[in-house]
Design a protein around this motif. Structure first.
Motif, PDB file in Angstrom:
ATOM      1  N   LEU A 116       0.875  -1.169   0.000  1.00 64.18           N
ATOM      2  CA  LEU A 116       0.000   0.000   0.000  1.00 64.18           C
ATOM      3  C   LEU A 116       0.913   1.220   0.000  1.00 64.18           C
ATOM      4  O   LEU A 116       1.709   1.407   0.920  1.00 64.18           O
ATOM      5  CB  LEU A 116      -0.911   0.005   1.237  1.00 64.18           C
ATOM      6  CG  LEU A 116      -1.917   1.169   1.315  1.00 64.18           C
ATOM      7  CD1 LEU A 116      -3.001   1.035   0.245  1.00 64.18           C
ATOM      8  CD2 LEU A 116      -2.579   1.236   2.700  1.00 64.18           C
ATOM      9  N   VAL A 119       3.638   0.403   2.859  1.00 60.86           N
ATOM     10  CA  VAL A 119       3.528  -0.685   3.822  1.00 60.86           C
ATOM     11  C   VAL A 119       3.300  -1.966   3.036  1.00 60.86           C
ATOM     12  O   VAL A 119       2.398  -2.038   2.203  1.00 60.86           O
ATOM     13  CB  VAL A 119       2.361  -0.440   4.803  1.00 60.86           C
ATOM     14  CG1 VAL A 119       2.129  -1.655   5.683  1.00 60.86           C
ATOM     15  CG2 VAL A 119       2.663   0.778   5.668  1.00 60.86           C
ATOM     16  N   LYS A 120       4.161  -2.928   3.290  1.00 60.27           N
ATOM     17  CA  LYS A 120       3.967  -4.230   2.639  1.00 60.27           C
ATOM     18  C   LYS A 120       2.892  -4.992   3.397  1.00 60.27           C
ATOM     19  O   LYS A 120       2.782  -4.886   4.613  1.00 60.27           O
ATOM     20  CB  LYS A 120       5.277  -5.025   2.690  1.00 60.27           C
ATOM     21  CG  LYS A 120       6.369  -4.444   1.814  1.00 60.27           C
ATOM     22  CD  LYS A 120       7.566  -5.383   1.773  1.00 60.27           C
ATOM     23  CE  LYS A 120       8.546  -4.987   0.699  1.00 60.27           C
ATOM     24  NZ  LYS A 120       9.069  -3.602   0.854  1.00 60.27           N
ATOM     25  N   PHE A 121       2.094  -5.725   2.669  1.00 60.16           N
ATOM     26  CA  PHE A 121       1.108  -6.554   3.348  1.00 60.16           C
ATOM     27  C   PHE A 121       0.935  -7.841   2.561  1.00 60.16           C
ATOM     28  O   PHE A 121       1.382  -7.954   1.429  1.00 60.16           O
ATOM     29  CB  PHE A 121      -0.216  -5.808   3.538  1.00 60.16           C
ATOM     30  CG  PHE A 121      -0.921  -5.459   2.256  1.00 60.16           C
ATOM     31  CD1 PHE A 121      -0.548  -4.352   1.516  1.00 60.16           C
ATOM     32  CD2 PHE A 121      -1.959  -6.248   1.786  1.00 60.16           C
ATOM     33  CE1 PHE A 121      -1.187  -4.038   0.322  1.00 60.16           C
ATOM     34  CE2 PHE A 121      -2.614  -5.940   0.596  1.00 60.16           C
ATOM     35  CZ  PHE A 121      -2.217  -4.830  -0.128  1.00 60.16           C
TER      36      PHE A 121
END
Ligand SMILES: [Zn+2]
Lengths: 69, 268
Positions: free
Chosen positions: B222, B235-237
């Motif tokens: 994101l 932000v990695k998710f």
């Protein structure tokens, strides 16, 4: 404890807080507007009041953003 | 297809790019992109995708051009007031680039027509301004196995991610619609026009990267920015096992139109 919130390291004078307590501590007054990632995993909302945050944890608060027109 | 001399000249700055070249431009000319909403995000996305030569652009919007749109919806001009947005957008696209075929759909994107509209396209851009539409686009794209770019803006902030089939979806982060009174929409909160442009052009770039198959898409990431400080952060998710639509036991198996009972959060 030292934790990382939204990429920034913070010291909090507690050994442990739940996600809900942390949201309150950070003065997020509408937790329903926030999704939380805890140590790299998206956290189910039902776990907000049980998941403990302790030293070294990484937490991301991700906000709903609905505009576009 | 082979590019004619005019096309070689028109797209020369693309063709010069090693990652695009003639073959990439041919892919762009053969591509079909659907833009849901021709507002703050959809307008800049449509302008850039048209200029880039995307062969078919689908545009869907049920609204007419309003005076308050002109501050940021750059595909609509002052003489277009009260004109259907899709008509206004179609006219501009034709002027920018006659190579582009436009499917203008003057309607709302809803559960009953979503799958039928999506099926003709390779990539979808979410340019809507409300959560019922954003969740519907996510669910429909996951079910139809279509890649899409999510975009949201508010005041000076923006966020965007790209879903491709099999990877994390919007619901992996945002499980379900927020309470309708909790999140302000642009019509209540305001938006700096240029910020909608920043986000819409990121979405257009994602569509083009997907089409040419180069680079790293914003999948499982994101990307957020605060334009007041001009700071970007990602932000990695990951795909969430309990996700309602793409998880291990999806509970959403058919599309529905979500209610947003209060105020003026409507699809426009
Ligand atoms: Zn998902």
């Amino acid at each position: 404890m030292k934790i990382t919130i939204n990429g920034e390291e913070e010291t909090i004078e507690k050994d442990s807080l739940t996600i809900i307590e942390l949201l309150t501590h950070k003065k997020v007054d509408m937790p329903e507007m926030v999704s939380v990632e805890y140590n790299g995993e998206m956290l189910d909302r039902e776990k907000f009041d049980t998941q403990a945050v302790t030293d070294g944890d990484k937490v991301e608060f991700l906000y709903f953003m609905g505009g576009g027109q | 297809m082979t590019l004619n001399d005019q096309q070689v000249e028109r797209y020369s700055r693309h063709i010069l790019l090693q990652d695009v070249g003639l073959s990439g431009q041919e892919k762009i000319l053969n591509a079909k992109v659907l833009i849901v909403g021709t507002g703050g995000l959809g307008a800049p996305a449509a302008l850039y995708l048209a200029a880039a030569g995307v062969g078919t652009l689908g545009i869907i919007d049920g609204d007419k051009v309003d005076m308050s749109n002109l501050q940021r919806q750059v595909i609509h001009f002052t003489p277009d007031l009260d004109k259907a947005k899709v008509q206004s957008a179609k006219e501009k696209i034709a002027l920018i680039n006659p190579d582009v075929k436009v499917n203008a759909i003057e309607d709302l994107f809803l559960a009953h027509n979503a799958m039928d509209i999506l099926k003709d396209y390779d990539f979808v851009i979410d340019g809507t301004d409300n959560f019922p539409a954003k969740f519907l686009i996510n669910d429909a794209c996951v079910m139809a196995k279509k890649p899409f770019s999510h975009g949201g803006v508010l005041r000076f902030d923006g966020q965007t991610m790209t879903h491709v089939p099999g990877e994390a979806c919007y619901r992996c982060i945002f499980d379900d619609l927020p309470p309708s009174n909790a999140v302000p929409s642009c019509s209540q909160a305001g938006i700096l026009g240029a910020i909608a442009g920043m986000l819409g052009t990121i979405q257009a770039a994602e569509a083009l990267k997907f089409i040419i198959g180069k680079g790293d898409l914003l999948t499982n990431r994101l990307q957020m920015f605060d334009a007041l400080k001009m700071k970007f952060r990602e932000v990695k998710f990951k795909k969430r096992a309990t996700c309602k639509v793409c998880g291990e036991n999806p509970v959403i198996t058919e599309l529905k139109d979500y209610e947003q009972p209060v105020c003026d959060i409507r699809q426009k």
